[in-house]
Design a protein around this motif. Sequence first.
Motif, mmCIF file in Angstrom:
data_model
loop_
_atom_site.group_PDB
_atom_site.id
_atom_site.type_symbol
_atom_site.label_atom_id
_atom_site.label_comp_id
_atom_site.label_asym_id
_atom_site.label_seq_id
_atom_site.Cartn_x
_atom_site.Cartn_y
_atom_site.Cartn_z
ATOM 1 N N ALA A 300 0.831 -1.207 0.000
ATOM 2 C CA ALA A 300 0.000 0.000 0.000
ATOM 3 C C ALA A 300 0.865 1.256 0.000
ATOM 4 O O ALA A 300 0.599 2.219 -0.729
ATOM 5 C CB ALA A 300 -0.937 -0.006 1.208
ATOM 6 N N ILE A 301 1.922 1.263 0.821
ATOM 7 C CA ILE A 301 2.840 2.403 0.876
ATOM 8 C C ILE A 301 3.510 2.604 -0.477
ATOM 9 O O ILE A 301 3.612 3.731 -0.990
ATOM 10 C CB ILE A 301 3.901 2.192 1.971
ATOM 11 C CG1 ILE A 301 3.276 2.286 3.367
ATOM 12 C CG2 ILE A 301 5.027 3.216 1.840
ATOM 13 C CD1 ILE A 301 4.239 1.943 4.496
ATOM 14 N N LYS A 302 3.965 1.522 -1.066
ATOM 15 C CA LYS A 302 4.691 1.634 -2.331
ATOM 16 C C LYS A 302 3.779 2.124 -3.451
ATOM 17 O O LYS A 302 4.200 2.924 -4.303
ATOM 18 C CB LYS A 302 5.314 0.291 -2.701
ATOM 19 C CG LYS A 302 6.313 0.405 -3.853
ATOM 20 C CD LYS A 302 7.095 -0.869 -4.061
ATOM 21 C CE LYS A 302 8.122 -0.686 -5.172
ATOM 22 N NZ LYS A 302 8.905 -1.920 -5.410
ATOM 23 N N GLN A 303 2.525 1.666 -3.460
ATOM 24 C CA GLN A 303 1.596 2.135 -4.489
ATOM 25 C C GLN A 303 1.303 3.618 -4.318
ATOM 26 O O GLN A 303 1.231 4.367 -5.301
ATOM 27 C CB GLN A 303 0.298 1.322 -4.422
ATOM 28 C CG GLN A 303 -0.673 1.651 -5.545
ATOM 29 C CD GLN A 303 -0.087 1.379 -6.910
ATOM 30 O OE1 GLN A 303 0.342 0.260 -7.205
ATOM 31 N NE2 GLN A 303 -0.062 2.406 -7.768
ATOM 32 N N TRP A 304 1.127 4.067 -3.084
ATOM 33 C CA TRP A 304 0.899 5.491 -2.803
ATOM 34 C C TRP A 304 2.110 6.304 -3.254
ATOM 35 O O TRP A 304 1.961 7.339 -3.925
ATOM 36 C CB TRP A 304 0.596 5.676 -1.332
ATOM 37 C CG TRP A 304 0.774 7.040 -0.731
ATOM 38 C CD1 TRP A 304 1.504 7.344 0.379
ATOM 39 C CD2 TRP A 304 0.201 8.286 -1.152
ATOM 40 N NE1 TRP A 304 1.435 8.682 0.668
ATOM 41 C CE2 TRP A 304 0.635 9.292 -0.260
ATOM 42 C CE3 TRP A 304 -0.627 8.637 -2.213
ATOM 43 C CZ2 TRP A 304 0.273 10.625 -0.389
ATOM 44 C CZ3 TRP A 304 -0.996 9.996 -2.346
ATOM 45 C CH2 TRP A 304 -0.549 10.960 -1.431
ATOM 46 N N ALA A 305 3.314 5.844 -2.940
ATOM 47 C CA ALA A 305 4.521 6.542 -3.370
ATOM 48 C C ALA A 305 4.622 6.557 -4.897
ATOM 49 O O ALA A 305 5.038 7.561 -5.502
ATOM 50 C CB ALA A 305 5.760 5.881 -2.762
ATOM 51 N N SER A 306 4.254 5.450 -5.535
ATOM 52 C CA SER A 306 4.322 5.359 -6.997
ATOM 53 C C SER A 306 3.361 6.345 -7.658
ATOM 54 O O SER A 306 3.736 7.064 -8.612
ATOM 55 C CB SER A 306 3.998 3.929 -7.448
ATOM 56 O OG SER A 306 4.023 3.820 -8.851
ATOM 57 N N ASP A 307 2.131 6.399 -7.178
ATOM 58 C CA ASP A 307 1.151 7.340 -7.729
ATOM 59 C C ASP A 307 1.619 8.784 -7.537
ATOM 60 O O ASP A 307 1.458 9.631 -8.431
ATOM 61 C CB ASP A 307 -0.206 7.150 -7.055
ATOM 62 C CG ASP A 307 -0.857 5.812 -7.406
ATOM 63 O OD1 ASP A 307 -0.453 5.201 -8.418
ATOM 64 O OD2 ASP A 307 -1.747 5.375 -6.650
ATOM 65 N N TYR A 308 2.201 9.038 -6.387
ATOM 66 C CA TYR A 308 2.674 10.387 -6.052
ATOM 67 C C TYR A 308 3.809 10.801 -6.978
ATOM 68 O O TYR A 308 3.813 11.894 -7.553
ATOM 69 C CB TYR A 308 3.127 10.397 -4.592
ATOM 70 C CG TYR A 308 3.377 11.763 -3.999
ATOM 71 C CD1 TYR A 308 2.353 12.440 -3.336
ATOM 72 C CD2 TYR A 308 4.633 12.360 -4.061
ATOM 73 C CE1 TYR A 308 2.575 13.681 -2.754
ATOM 74 C CE2 TYR A 308 4.868 13.604 -3.498
ATOM 75 C CZ TYR A 308 3.831 14.262 -2.843
ATOM 76 O OH TYR A 308 4.050 15.491 -2.277
ATOM 77 N N SER A 471 -8.338 4.019 1.619
ATOM 78 C CA SER A 471 -9.250 2.883 1.516
ATOM 79 C C SER A 471 -8.503 1.567 1.677
ATOM 80 O O SER A 471 -8.996 0.634 2.333
ATOM 81 C CB SER A 471 -9.963 2.923 0.167
ATOM 82 O OG SER A 471 -10.797 1.799 -0.006
ATOM 83 N N LYS A 472 -7.304 1.504 1.113
ATOM 84 C CA LYS A 472 -6.504 0.284 1.219
ATOM 85 C C LYS A 472 -6.106 0.024 2.662
ATOM 86 O O LYS A 472 -6.138 -1.129 3.138
ATOM 87 C CB LYS A 472 -5.261 0.409 0.338
ATOM 88 C CG LYS A 472 -4.423 -0.859 0.267
ATOM 89 C CD LYS A 472 -5.190 -2.006 -0.352
ATOM 90 C CE LYS A 472 -4.327 -3.243 -0.502
ATOM 91 N NZ LYS A 472 -5.102 -4.403 -1.019
ATOM 92 N N MET A 473 -5.739 1.057 3.398
ATOM 93 C CA MET A 473 -5.340 0.884 4.788
ATOM 94 C C MET A 473 -6.513 0.398 5.643
ATOM 95 O O MET A 473 -6.339 -0.435 6.536
ATOM 96 C CB MET A 473 -4.786 2.190 5.352
ATOM 97 C CG MET A 473 -3.482 2.641 4.713
ATOM 98 S SD MET A 473 -2.144 1.436 4.881
ATOM 99 C CE MET A 473 -1.823 1.522 6.625
ATOM 100 N N VAL A 474 -7.700 0.903 5.360
ATOM 101 C CA VAL A 474 -8.882 0.435 6.085
ATOM 102 C C VAL A 474 -9.138 -1.039 5.786
ATOM 103 O O VAL A 474 -9.461 -1.830 6.685
ATOM 104 C CB VAL A 474 -10.117 1.285 5.705
ATOM 105 C CG1 VAL A 474 -11.394 0.675 6.277
ATOM 106 C CG2 VAL A 474 -9.946 2.716 6.211
ATOM 107 N N ASP A 475 -8.965 -1.417 4.533
ATOM 108 C CA ASP A 475 -9.159 -2.809 4.137
ATOM 109 C C ASP A 475 -8.122 -3.716 4.806
ATOM 110 O O ASP A 475 -8.446 -4.812 5.267
ATOM 111 C CB ASP A 475 -9.059 -2.920 2.618
ATOM 112 C CG ASP A 475 -9.252 -4.356 2.133
ATOM 113 O OD1 ASP A 475 -10.312 -4.936 2.409
ATOM 114 O OD2 ASP A 475 -8.324 -4.895 1.489
ATOM 115 N N ILE A 476 -6.865 -3.250 4.862
ATOM 116 C CA ILE A 476 -5.809 -4.029 5.513
ATOM 117 C C ILE A 476 -6.134 -4.229 6.995
ATOM 118 O O ILE A 476 -5.952 -5.327 7.541
ATOM 119 C CB ILE A 476 -4.446 -3.341 5.343
ATOM 120 C CG1 ILE A 476 -4.005 -3.411 3.880
ATOM 121 C CG2 ILE A 476 -3.391 -3.973 6.244
ATOM 122 C CD1 ILE A 476 -2.790 -2.563 3.565
ATOM 123 N N ALA A 477 -6.625 -3.179 7.642
ATOM 124 C CA ALA A 477 -6.987 -3.288 9.055
ATOM 125 C C ALA A 477 -8.032 -4.378 9.259
ATOM 126 O O ALA A 477 -7.944 -5.181 10.197
ATOM 127 C CB ALA A 477 -7.513 -1.950 9.562
#
Length: 516
Positions: A300-308, A471-477
């Motif tokens: 999730a972190i890597k995808q957020w960094a990639s989009d950014y 949304s991804k972080m909520v799903d991971i939780a």
Amino acid sequence: MHACMLKNDAEDKFAWFRDEEFARETLAGMNPLSIQLVTELPIVSEVDGPSLITKELIEEQINGVMTAEEAMRRKKLFMLDYHDMFLPFVHKVRMLEDTTLYGSRTLFFLTGDGTLRPIAIELTRPESQDHGRRSSPSPTKDEWRQVFTPGSSVTESWLWQLAKSHVLAHDTGYHQLVSHWLRTHCCVEPYIIAANRQLSRMHPIYQLLHPHFRYTMEINAQARQMLIDAGGIIESAFSPGRYCMELSSVAYDKFWRFDMEALPEDLIRRGMAVRGEDGKLELAIEDYPYANDGLMVWDAIKQWASDYVKYYYPGAKDIIDDHELQGWWTEVRTKGHEDKKDEPWWPVLDSHESLVQVLATIMWVTSAHHAAVNFGQYPLAGYIPNRPTITRKNMPPEMGGPDSKEMRAFLEEPERVLLDTFPSQYQSVIVMLILNLLSSHSSDEEYMGTYQELVWRKQEKIKEAFDRFKSKMVDIAAQIDKANMDPKLKNRNGPGVVCRMCCSGRQMSIPRTRRR
């Protein structure tokens, strides 16, 4: 990330005494970063040669269900290895008052239900010129080394328990000094200092990383004044005593590599995962909560960094020509980690992939990695017998034969010897207080996926990318919650403790900012 909380009084109060919990916490405890796959037999030290944990001993302990070589090939053997790391400190530590030290190896066998079973502990005191004591009538003394196993007799069982207490002290000290302080606090400083010197506050990379750096320099300054200072709390109550910072420095010199700080690379380095042909990681132990949960967060972190990065740097040339960005990374390497500046493993910021990997690694270390090794400290180590931070007595067999004073005292009252081996009452109180402080969440703590910088809200594509991350972080939780309730995943639900995700409502407790 998950953390393991002690159950109520109705549960097993003696779980800390059991091998199942000792093994489970290597995967789901506060230091799940040291367990490694055994890839070579016999086990050989770079310092003093072959281990006494032989193939024959391994086969005896696993009841001959397979050969030692087959167990290794099938990825059934794992180890906590503090032998070479601690051995150079043994004699220096033994010169200190009321403490001792060994080099140690602990071997585990992966059982059919996915849990680890400890099968052998090797403790070593190297050859000494002074017997490891302050005075000695003899000029030399031979090396002492012994392997302990979960014995069938009462005496063997108590010796095994004592051996475990030494291993736990090694693991707890290494956790505090390397997994926690070195990797998530000390080695983060160069990123922060260089960012403040080289990046403007309006720079997109500064805005992405700054929330992860919040309070870190202040925390580290306070730690140097009160925790890791000479004669401070860590030196007085954790292994290896006054040599704690030296151990941390040695670990940095020998093992720290930026390219291995990302979760996938760390798992691969320890043999805990391999990368398949499809690029996905295959875990050596399927039920490894730190890896299972962590890889979801890492992705999730890597995808957020990639989009950014894709938004602010449409092409590789944009990255290469960003003088502020290149100046930041150059200072991190050549000034912040000057003694490692010529290492070939440093990433070069010349592509979307390399920049994303660097940013994701920093964001991972300062959030999820830190959360995994920090917030479970008091729940797991606040009860000293479960995680002794230092040992004060040598193993009785080292001190002489069955007629020695130490062995007689051990045979008469083994439980007393165990208590005397644990930290003193004063040390225990200090440890409980500091771990309670370190494990607490601050009132203004921020959680990943719950806070947006103002500028991100004004950029539609960045806002959309952040919303996907949230949304991804909520799903991971939710996935972690579900896994923690699954009785089939035994490494999350051990005797006397239950693995719970540190969560508040729907917020993942992987703070992107830290107060401890």
